[in-house]
Design a protein around this motif. Structure first.
Motif, PDB file in Angstrom:
ATOM      1  N   SER A   1      -5.460   9.573   9.703  1.00  0.00           N
ATOM      2  CA  SER A   1      -6.592   9.105   8.889  1.00  0.00           C
ATOM      3  C   SER A   1      -7.847   8.924   9.741  1.00  0.00           C
ATOM      4  CB  SER A   1      -6.225   7.791   8.209  1.00  0.00           C
ATOM      5  OG  SER A   1      -5.855   6.827   9.175  1.00  0.00           O
TER       6      SER A   1
ATOM      7  N   GLY B   1       0.508   5.919  -0.783  1.00  0.00           N
ATOM      8  CA  GLY B   1      -0.158   7.059  -1.385  1.00  0.00           C
ATOM      9  C   GLY B   1       0.445   7.388  -2.755  1.00  0.00           C
ATOM     10  N   THR B   2      -0.418   7.808  -3.677  1.00  0.00           N
ATOM     11  CA  THR B   2       0.027   8.117  -5.038  1.00  0.00           C
ATOM     12  C   THR B   2      -0.676   9.376  -5.529  1.00  0.00           C
ATOM     13  OG1 THR B   2      -1.711   6.618  -5.791  1.00  0.00           O
ATOM     14  CG2 THR B   2       0.529   5.741  -5.751  1.00  0.00           C
TER      15      THR B   2
ATOM     16  N   MET C   1      -4.712   6.172  -2.827  1.00  0.00           N
ATOM     17  CA  MET C   1      -3.845   5.156  -2.237  1.00  0.00           C
ATOM     18  C   MET C   1      -3.614   4.070  -3.283  1.00  0.00           C
ATOM     19  SD  MET C   1      -2.952   6.037   0.824  1.00  0.00           S
ATOM     20  CE  MET C   1      -2.425   4.527   1.650  1.00  0.00           C
TER      21      MET C   1
ATOM     22  N   ILE D   1       0.840  -1.196   0.000  1.00  0.00           N
ATOM     23  CA  ILE D   1       0.000   0.000   0.000  1.00  0.00           C
ATOM     24  C   ILE D   1       0.879   1.251   0.000  1.00  0.00           C
ATOM     25  CG2 ILE D   1      -1.900  -1.058   1.269  1.00  0.00           C
ATOM     26  CD1 ILE D   1      -0.872   0.819   3.624  1.00  0.00           C
TER      27      ILE D   1
END
Lengths: 339, 339
Positions: free
Chosen positions: B283, B73-74, B95, B71
């Motif tokens: 989050s 973040g993008t 994500m 996993i």
């Protein structure tokens, strides 16, 4: 004027406190000045915080000066008055110290608080309806702030703070689990103080995992809030059983007073469980006292909170009673009766 | 459909993480279903929390499953769309994980967030105007909540969280002191990130008292708030310099990820200084994101927050870049550029 027996701090402890740190003296009580009152103490309260004051090191409060009367909470009766505010016979709570009488400037605010002669016994104003009770209240209500059905825990469960904590937690619909030293205290906590379960930490011999296992059995839904009076390995065990968003009210670290640093084994749990750990001293939160004393007085008057007291007789007995309390020898709130 | 290079978690670390825990594979991207979009990732974010996910142990989040894409973040661009919500060319944060493309159900809320093409560079949405920036914001604004003139500190000062923290703290009139590893990072923190002082912890060789002395010099009025990204002996030193009522936001315990428990030397200080220590993960506080992203976007657009980035090239470089970041080799926010 009556003569006044007093206990002074004579010298500071090297490691463990001993009776030789104290000194008994007898002084005359001075003539009252205008605005002053003379209080005859009925009861003196002995509390763990006093051990911290005996040190010279940095603490949250000033050190107890050498050669002066040990500080301490008292409840008593006005026996002479040169103040409009108090009449002879009034009952008052104050910080009279380890002595039989105190002279108080009645005009200075916060020095004395009148209490009623009524269904609440006078000694309770030093315990359940006094500083220890409000301490339990602040930690439970303002830091832990539990929801009905949540599980809350406390160390030194059979003491003055623990007993008030149990009554306040039950009034809020919580499951309340205590931790105390020895089967007698635990039986008392369960049978008379309202704890759902009380765990005897002495049966776990400083084994964090063993105590954590007992906590798991006693708290099947985990721990949502914890009130810490002791510190050290017991707190480490409690932390292992906390739920997400648990709150810990940190009130006492008695085991560290002799100078050894007491580490917290796994502070990463504070992050893993997104916990809040908050230290406090109740005298800095005076705004909560009225609401706290009201609820605590009602709990005592209605018989829902009936904490036991350990009563030593006479000011000369105060040092040994204090040292015994530090070693956990007392059973319930430790007092000295002075009349 | 384009082929998609992906990094999977192949096996869990025994102690320190290594490159052999990861596996590079190439898969075709699947045909889109109705409501889906295909995102081509421009940047992948590498963050310390990923190390925690690689373990099987209890943490605040589910473990990363074996054999699945890591996993992460993008930020990227919609290159195919079968959704009304996104058009080809839209820029989105999500994500997407350690891969070149991701297929996303655009109807599921919270999966993608559109970002403008504008003065804020695309990569900043993974750093200053993304999760790390909001993390700094939550800890500073909602836990520490400093008053103007107060002193606040942060570990990993030159990183993505630390740089946003400095800009946010200066905007609130605070003195802000960083702690980072090595003279280059400290010089950068002072000269480019706005820290009043940055202390090189490596110069103190794990000596708590030595670092505490340096903190005393850098924080002559003590420490009112601290943001902890690291844990261990550095936190022990910070705690020695806290003021009464200090707040500690606990965000990272990177040094504990390899399995050794990292004790806190003197938790009694939490009581002595009536501190609040609070763990959080950002989050779980989505309500603060809009206000945080607005302020952080303005700080970046106005040039007041210009964090440095460490950029690795190509998905195949992600494991080594990640392991380097865990060892503190990166300088600023660690990214992988995928186009």
């Amino acid at each position: 004027m009556p003569s006044n027996r007093q206990i002074l701090l004579d010298n500071r402890p090297q490691g463990e406190a001993t009776a030789s740190n104290f000194k008994l003296v007898t002084s005359p009580t001075p003539e009252l000045q205008d605005g002053q009152v003379l209080v005859r103490h009925h009861y003196l309260s002995l509390d763990p915080y006093m051990r911290g004051r005996m040190n010279d090191s940095k603490s949250y409060a000033a050190s107890q000066p050498l050669g002066e009367v040990m500080i301490g909470g008292t409840v008593g009766e006005i026996v002479q008055s040169r103040s409009d505010k108090y009449a002879v016979g009034d009952l008052v709570v104050g910080m009279g110290g380890w002595q039989e009488y105190s002279v108080v400037d009645a005009g200075q605010s916060g020095m004395l608080r009148k209490v009623p002669a009524g269904p609440v016994p006078l000694s309770a104003y030093l315990g359940a309806v006094g500083m220890p009770g409000v301490t339990a209240y602040y930690g439970l209500v303002h830091i832990i702030d539990p929801k009905p059905g949540q599980t809350v825990t406390v160390t030194a469960a059979s003491g003055a703070v623990g007993s008030a904590y149990a009554a306040l937690a039950k009034a809020r619909g919580c499951r309340v689990v205590g931790i105390a030293g020895g089967p007698d205290k635990c039986r008392y906590a369960e049978q008379e103080l309202g704890f759902d379960v009380c765990i005897d930490y002495r049966a776990h011999n400083q084994d964090v995992r063993s105590l954590a296992k007992a906590l798991k059995d006693a708290c099947p839904d985990g721990i949502d809030g914890h009130f810490e009076n002791v510190g050290g390995w017991i707190l480490d065990a409690v932390m292992l059983r906390t739920n997400a968003f648990a709150r810990i009210a940190l009130c006492g670290m008695i085991a560290g007073y002799d100078g050894q640093p007491l580490p917290m084994l796994n502070p990463a749990l504070i992050l893993v469980n997104r916990m809040r750990v908050e230290g406090f001293i109740v005298s800095e939160h005076m705004h909560v006292w009225p609401a706290a004393l009201k609820e605590l007085g009602e709990l005592v008057a209605s018989g829902k909170l009936r904490p036991r007291e350990s009563i030593a007789q006479g000011i000369e007995a105060a040092p040994e009673a204090f040292l015994g309390m530090l070693r956990g020898k007392n059973f319930g709130k430790q007092l000295v009766k002075l009349i």
